[in-house]
Scaffold this motif. Structure first.
Motif: not given
Length: 298
Positions: A11-36
């Motif tokens: 929760e502390t991480v999500r709050r920190a992200v929303e402090a920067e980006a704004g409240p999250v409404i929806h999340m979509g996952e990328p098709e590619a990427g293996r290192n995150s």
């Protein structure tokens, strides 16, 4: 790597992200990427943002710090890479937020309408990133020295060498010896140019995921693109004709011998990695690197 969802994050991480980006409404996952451990397109009340990162105790944390460092300078010199908006280090996590880049993964097959935009992008980046805007960056030659493939294969897995490789082994091993000189250069190179790292929209291309960025000659990314074009269906000669006009390739200090050395050393490195870490996604690029190496003058 197993992906965490937005709800999995502390929760502390999500709050920190929303402090920067704004409240999250929806999340979509990328098709590619293996290192995150976490990677998502976040739709927020302030607009879309791409967020990715790892736990601080994960081995990929170093690569993420490297990418953040590179992107901090990229945003000052080019609009052809995602703009780094913010970073967060809290709750045992390192996360970075990047401007959302619309588009689809590049289609590099013959006749694709994406190819002119990709060629223009690679050419423009070579120009804009020479000399490198990131100080004290590790040379690409060190990566090639670490994963040099032909001597390793000859000493440990000679039974896996095919007849053509055995016949030309002296030339291939020499390429590994010569690669440090061939990769001498002061440009910032992406070092991992392929379809999944190229996004195309409305006739414009963007190059994402700079975790492997190093210094080297200005032609490196065009050379890597050549291999990917071959893997997508181009004859080696036709692929070369597409990239020959790029800024890095047409520089007077670009050596045909250095490009040939790079082709052979890349083939060897990818061949070694395919033996050490077998995966279906390696087959096409390895075969394309082989075809290009055989086509290049020795």
């Amino acid at each position: 790597m197993n992906r965490w969802s937005w709800d999995d994050l502390p929760e502390t991480v999500r709050r920190a992200v929303e402090a920067e980006a704004g409240p999250v409404i929806h999340m979509g996952e990328p098709e590619a990427g293996r290192n995150s451990m976490f990677a998502a397109f976040l739709e927020t009340t302030h607009g879309p943002v791409f967020c990715k990162g790892v736990r601080l105790d994960d081995q990929q944390a170093r690569a993420h710090r490297h990418e953040i460092r590179v992107n901090q300078r990229l945003r000052e010199v080019t609009a052809d890479a995602p703009c780094l908006l913010w970073t967060i280090e809290t709750g045992g996590w390192l996360l970075a937020g990047y401007a959302f880049v619309p588009g689809q993964h590049a289609n590099l097959s013959p006749g694709s309408t994406h190819i002119p935009a990709v060629i223009d992008l690679v050419s423009r980046l070579a120009d804009n990133l020479t000399p490198s805007p990131v100080p004290d960056l590790t040379p690409l030659a060190k990566k090639y020295a670490k994963f040099a493939g032909w001597g390793w294969l000859a000493e440990r897995n000679a039974d896996l060498l095919d007849p053509w490789e055995k016949q030309h082994l002296d030339r291939l091993v020499q390429a590994d010896r010569d690669i440090a000189d061939a990769l001498n250069g002061q440009s910032l190179v992406h070092g991992d140019v392929h379809e999944l790292n190229l996004l195309v929209a409305d006739g414009q291309a963007n190059l994402v995921d700079w975790a492997w960025a190093r210094t080297g000659p200005a032609w490196v990314d065009a050379a890597l693109l050549t291999i990917r074009l071959i893997a997508a269906g181009y004859d080696p000669a036709d692929a070369e004709r597409l990239v020959v006009s790029t800024w890095g390739m047409r520089r007077p200090d670009t050596s045909a011998a250095a490009v040939s050395t790079f082709a052979a050393a890349t083939y060897g490195m990818w061949r070694r990695l395919a033996v050490q870490h077998p995966s279906p996604h390696r087959t096409g690029p390895v075969e394309a690197a082989r075809r290009w190496t055989k086509h290049r003058p020795s």
